[in-house]
Motif scaffolding. Structure first.
Motif, PDB file in Angstrom:
ATOM      1  N   LEU A 289      -6.303   4.167   3.135  1.00 46.44           N
ATOM      2  CA  LEU A 289      -5.953   2.748   3.082  1.00 46.44           C
ATOM      3  C   LEU A 289      -4.624   2.483   3.773  1.00 46.44           C
ATOM      4  CD1 LEU A 289      -6.679  -0.078   2.159  1.00 46.44           C
ATOM      5  CD2 LEU A 289      -5.590   0.411  -0.041  1.00 46.44           C
ATOM      6  N   TYR A 290      -3.670   3.423   3.622  1.00 46.11           N
ATOM      7  CA  TYR A 290      -2.372   3.226   4.275  1.00 46.11           C
ATOM      8  C   TYR A 290      -2.526   3.224   5.796  1.00 46.11           C
ATOM      9  CZ  TYR A 290       2.480   3.778   5.644  1.00 46.11           C
ATOM     10  OH  TYR A 290       3.712   3.587   6.232  1.00 46.11           O
ATOM     11  N   GLU A 291      -3.299   4.149   6.316  1.00 43.83           N
ATOM     12  CA  GLU A 291      -3.512   4.178   7.768  1.00 43.83           C
ATOM     13  C   GLU A 291      -4.249   2.927   8.238  1.00 43.83           C
ATOM     14  OE1 GLU A 291      -4.922   7.812   9.502  1.00 43.83           O
ATOM     15  OE2 GLU A 291      -4.065   9.026   7.888  1.00 43.83           O
TER      16      GLU A 291
ATOM     17  N   GLY B  12       1.227  -2.485   6.560  1.00 47.17           N
ATOM     18  CA  GLY B  12       1.684  -1.724   5.399  1.00 47.17           C
ATOM     19  C   GLY B  12       1.340  -2.370   4.076  1.00 47.17           C
ATOM     20  N   ALA B  13       0.725  -3.529   4.117  1.00 45.64           N
ATOM     21  CA  ALA B  13       0.235  -4.208   2.917  1.00 45.64           C
ATOM     22  C   ALA B  13      -1.209  -4.639   3.194  1.00 45.64           C
ATOM     23  CB  ALA B  13       1.107  -5.411   2.572  1.00 45.64           C
TER      24      ALA B  13
ATOM     25  N   VAL C 156       0.843  -1.193   0.000  1.00 45.20           N
ATOM     26  CA  VAL C 156       0.000   0.000   0.000  1.00 45.20           C
ATOM     27  C   VAL C 156       0.877   1.242   0.000  1.00 45.20           C
ATOM     28  CG1 VAL C 156      -1.710   1.298   1.318  1.00 45.20           C
ATOM     29  CG2 VAL C 156      -1.874  -1.184   1.184  1.00 45.20           C
ATOM     30  N   SER C 157       0.559   2.190  -0.867  1.00 41.93           N
ATOM     31  CA  SER C 157       1.329   3.423  -0.955  1.00 41.93           C
ATOM     32  C   SER C 157       0.912   4.399   0.143  1.00 41.93           C
ATOM     33  CB  SER C 157       1.111   4.063  -2.326  1.00 41.93           C
ATOM     34  OG  SER C 157       1.623   5.384  -2.355  1.00 41.93           O
ATOM     35  N   ARG C 158       1.873   5.159   0.645  1.00 42.47           N
ATOM     36  CA  ARG C 158       1.571   6.203   1.623  1.00 42.47           C
ATOM     37  C   ARG C 158       0.660   7.275   1.041  1.00 42.47           C
ATOM     38  NH1 ARG C 158       4.932   6.662   6.175  1.00 42.47           N
ATOM     39  NH2 ARG C 158       6.586   5.085   6.283  1.00 42.47           N
ATOM     40  N   ARG C 159       0.659   7.393  -0.295  1.00 43.68           N
ATOM     41  CA  ARG C 159      -0.157   8.424  -0.939  1.00 43.68           C
ATOM     42  C   ARG C 159      -1.650   8.117  -0.815  1.00 43.68           C
ATOM     43  NH1 ARG C 159       3.899   7.636  -4.776  1.00 43.68           N
ATOM     44  NH2 ARG C 159       2.478   6.424  -6.096  1.00 43.68           N
ATOM     45  N   THR C 160      -1.995   6.846  -0.661  1.00 47.08           N
ATOM     46  CA  THR C 160      -3.392   6.477  -0.482  1.00 47.08           C
ATOM     47  C   THR C 160      -3.689   6.494   1.016  1.00 47.08           C
ATOM     48  OG1 THR C 160      -2.811   4.117  -0.483  1.00 47.08           O
ATOM     49  CG2 THR C 160      -3.451   5.095  -2.576  1.00 47.08           C
TER      50      THR C 160
END
Length: 312
Positions: free
Chosen positions: A182-184, A265-266, A175-179
């Protein structure tokens, strides 16, 4: 946290029997068999249904329908796409899909009628009841077949598998930090998300979040459905999932249930679908990964059995 822990969190079940007075529905009046249906929203926010006809059917009526409506040939089925027009008798589908907790489990057609099977949380019952009172006044074209307690995710899966075989695939993707949302969420433990397939958006997905702890005010963008049952809603984004969804819709692949579990993180993504479509679906997964240089891992790919709830 496993799916069996959230089995009856959406504790109400709704079954609708619907039709619209158009040529396709009229053409299927004589078809007794249950034809699987996948209801989805396209990128232009219109609602469509894909109807799946068995290739081995000996019914000459089916052959005429497939030719007339220009069916697309798949490995084990032939598929016809038709738009669900926003006429009164089917407009209730659009309205119900917008309720926070309602998930369409599956749909099928038989004898010219569309049957829609949904689960929802009892907190949405007043809104469901209000919509039904507005949109089911035409008894010839719209009826409530069932409104009451839900048997749960696991029993529903057993029932569907008894009618036609289903399989599932689980894969992991970063998962990207930009999303941000979803990342949180991917950092949280004790959460399972259920994707509302039919309510997919052009850039993302609407999901129902089941948690074993209170998420109120913890993550921006997460809204409460039920404080007592710790059920929430959110919109999430992930480029890989969006590309797979769009390619699957284009290839007329029916997906029945769709769960996302955070993994530091995934995310682990589990998709249930008819066994006849499993090859085409995982081929799309690998093609999208290759074309976009996405690292992902397929963890399981197998036929459904009740034993899967021991580890999913």
């Amino acid at each position: 946290m496993l799916v069996r822990d959230i089995d009856k969190k959406l504790d109400m079940r709704l079954v609708l029997k619907l039709r619209q007075n158009v040529e396709f529905f009229d053409a299927t009046n004589d078809i007794d068999a249950k034809l699987p249906v996948y209801i989805f929203r396209s990128q232009d926010n219109t609602t469509w249904m894909s109807v799946y006809f068995p290739k081995d059917a000996k019914n000459p009526r089916i052959s005429l329908i497939l030719k007339k409506f220009k069916a697309v040939s798949k490995e084990d089925t032939s598929v016809i796409d038709t738009r669900i027009n926003n006429v009164k008798d089917l407009a209730v589908i659009e309205k119900l899909m917008d309720l926070p907790s309602l998930v369409i489990n599956r749909s099928d057609m038989s004898k010219g009628f569309l049957y829609v099977y949904a689960r929802f949380h009892h907190s949405d019952l007043p809104r469901v009841s209000n919509l039904l009172s507005q949109y089911t006044s035409d008894k010839d074209n719209s009826r409530v077949q069932w409104l009451g307690p839900s048997p749960g995710i696991m029993k529903i899966a057993d029932l569907v598998n008894s009618e036609y075989p289903i399989s599932f695939v689980t894969y992991t993707v970063k998962v990207s930090r930009r999303t941000r949302v979803l990342y949180e969420l991917s950092k949280e433990h004790g959460i399972i998300a259920e994707v509302k397939n039919a309510r997919s958006k052009k850039h993302g997905f609407s999901v129902i979040l089941y948690s074993d702890h209170d998420l109120t005010g913890k993550i921006n963008g997460v809204k409460q459905i039920s404080a007592g049952d710790m059920i929430y809603e959110a919109d999430i984004k992930n480029r890989f999932l969006e590309l797979v969804r769009d390619a699957s819709n284009k290839e007329h692949i029916m997906r029945m249930r769709y769960f996302v579990r955070p993994q530091d993180g995934a995310i682990d993504v589990t998709v249930f679908l008819p066994t006849g479509s499993i090859y085409e679906y995982y081929s799309i997964l690998f093609e999208v990964a290759r074309n976009n240089r996405t690292m992902f891992t397929v963890k399981t790919l197998m036929p459904y059995s009740p034993d899967v709830w021991e580890f999913l």
